[in-house]
Motif scaffolding. Structure first.
Motif, PDB file in Angstrom:
ATOM      1  N   CYS A 311     -15.922   1.163   5.577  1.00 18.19           N
ATOM      2  CA  CYS A 311     -16.585   1.467   6.854  1.00 18.19           C
ATOM      3  C   CYS A 311     -17.932   0.763   6.914  1.00 18.19           C
ATOM      4  N   CYS A 316     -22.537   4.698   6.329  1.00 18.47           N
ATOM      5  CA  CYS A 316     -21.950   4.094   5.130  1.00 18.47           C
ATOM      6  C   CYS A 316     -22.783   2.924   4.615  1.00 18.47           C
ATOM      7  N   HIS A 342     -20.324   9.524  11.112  1.00 18.31           N
ATOM      8  CA  HIS A 342     -19.296   8.701  10.455  1.00 18.31           C
ATOM      9  C   HIS A 342     -17.894   9.040  10.970  1.00 18.31           C
TER      10      HIS A 342
HETATM   11 ZN   LIG Z   1     -18.958   5.205   7.925  1.00 20.58          ZN
END
Ligand SMILES: [Zn+2]
Ligand SMILES: CNc1nc2c(CCNCc3ccccc3)c3nc(N)[nH]c(=O)c3cc2[nH]1
Length: 379
Positions: A311, A316, A342
């Motif tokens: 990701c 991330c 996320h």
């Molecule tokens: Zn992420």
């Protein structure tokens, strides 16, 4: 002579996948044009919990949901109307869709009484008696001012008798007609009809026939993701989406896991919503390319890698599993902001990758790859 009003909501089909029922297109609304298939983040109380509008924008959100039932009870639709409508109230200038409250009444309220006129129920918060009808729902949704609004429908229990579902479908069709007639401003074309019929093909056909004859600008497939198996949902989609006009958007309500999104797109669905990504984020469960990850687990205490190594989202790229696990453990609100961001990014970008797979006629390969990476983790 009444001039012909251009519908406020339009769908443009761009391309179909060669090997499945998947299609990519554009949803054209007064607040912008957005690529489909799309995942729509849910913002029940006029906020996608803990995420700011510019963050939603940054992650690629186009249309978000708000909830008629909740906003009617608190703060009341008249306050939102005084603010100039939902877009102004929550400072979001892209697409907004409101559900009609039907589902919430059937799933949240106790002691509800369904009659032809509408539904009487007790508000679980205040305990006061409430009444919702197609006309009332239209009045509330008009006051909220979304780009797309849902008809007032009954989402019946999935495992009911044929006779019960038949009666419910017929009433929902009558309610849809009443909604069409009731919604006040004539140039307002954003009303979707909701196809019901549980798992019965004949009743899905009857519901679709009724609603298509009313010529809505878009259609939802309702009555699914209410406890039936994924195979059962796919079976119903298989014979329901082909009943809907190809030049109108199709919205599958309440679906939001990677496998169900892919399987829904393969069966001709363009739009999805689900509370799951932000709901599971609040207890630290993250959607990753390898299935679900429960960040509170001790195994991540010394893990300084990203939530998902595939990701490229802000979370991330900047925070580790160990840090996010710590925040969730000590109940720091920044922790659920990170897991919520996320999870939403993950689903919005899954749809982006799916659109690319449709462009390349590789939807089946894409499905294989996702399912293989997930293995048998819960999706
Ligand atoms: Zn992420
Ligand atoms: C989870 N499974 C599922 N959800 C369904 C919904 C609600 C979709 N989500 C709307 C929402 C909007 C704002 C905030 C929270 C939720 C439905 N809505 C209607 N009107 N009719 C349905 O048949 C129906 C069926 C569903 N199944």
């Amino acid at each position: 002579m009444e001039e012909h009003m251009e519908p406020a909501i339009k769908y443009r089909l761009i391309k179909k996948d060669k090997h499945t029922g998947a299609r990519m297109g554009e949803l054209i609304t007064p607040h912008g044009t957005f690529p489909t298939p799309m995942f729509m983040p849910v913002g029940t109380q006029a906020t996608v919990k803990s995420i700011a509008p510019d963050e939603l924008d940054a992650m690629g959100a186009g249309v978000i949901l708000a909830n008629t039932y909740h906003l009617w009870l608190q703060p009341g639709e008249q306050i939102v109307e005084e603010a100039g409508g939902l877009h102004k109230f929550m400072n979001w200038d892209k697409g907004i869709l409101t559900d009609s409250g039907g589902f919430q009444v059937f799933s949240l309220a106790k002691h509800r009484d369904i009659k032809e006129e509408g539904v009487t129920f007790r508000d679980p918060v205040s305990g006061s008696k409430m009444f919702l009808s197609p006309e009332k729902a239209m009045q509330i949704e008009n006051a909220l001012g979304p780009d797309i609004m849902m008809s007032f429908d009954e989402c019946p229990p999935y495992f009911e008798t044929y006779d019960y579902i038949k009666k419910s479908v017929e009433r929902t069709s009558r309610w849809a007609q009443r909604g069409l007639e009731a919604h006040q401003n004539p140039d307002w074309q954003g009303l979707f009809g909701i196809v019901q019929g549980a798992g019965f093909k004949k009743l899905r056909q009857q519901s679709a026939r009724d609603l298509v004859s009313m010529d809505f600008p878009g259609y939802s497939v309702g009555g699914l993701s209410v406890g039936e198996s994924k195979e059962e949902m796919n079976r119903v989609l298989e014979f329901t989406t082909p009943l809907l006009p190809e030049n109108k958007p199709r919205y599958l309500m309440g679906v939001g896991t990677a496998d169900s999104l892919i399987d829904g797109v393969m069966r001709g669905i363009d739009m999805f919503d689900c509370v799951l990504p932000t709901r599971i984020a609040r207890n630290g469960t993250c959607m990753t390319s390898h299935g679900r990850l429960v960040i509170k687990n001790a195994q991540y205490a010394h893990d300084f890698g990203p939530l998902d190594d595939e990701c490229d989202c802000y979370v991330c790229r900047n925070y580790s599993r160990a840090y996010i696990r710590h925040l969730i453990h000590v109940n720091e609100t920044f922790g659920i902001r990170l897991t919520s961001y996320h999870n939403l990014y993950f689903l919005i970008h899954l749809m982006q990758d799916l659109r690319q797979a449709i462009a390349d006629d590789e939807v089946l390969e894409f499905r294989e790859m996702v399912f293989e990476k997930y293995g048998f983790n819960q999706l």
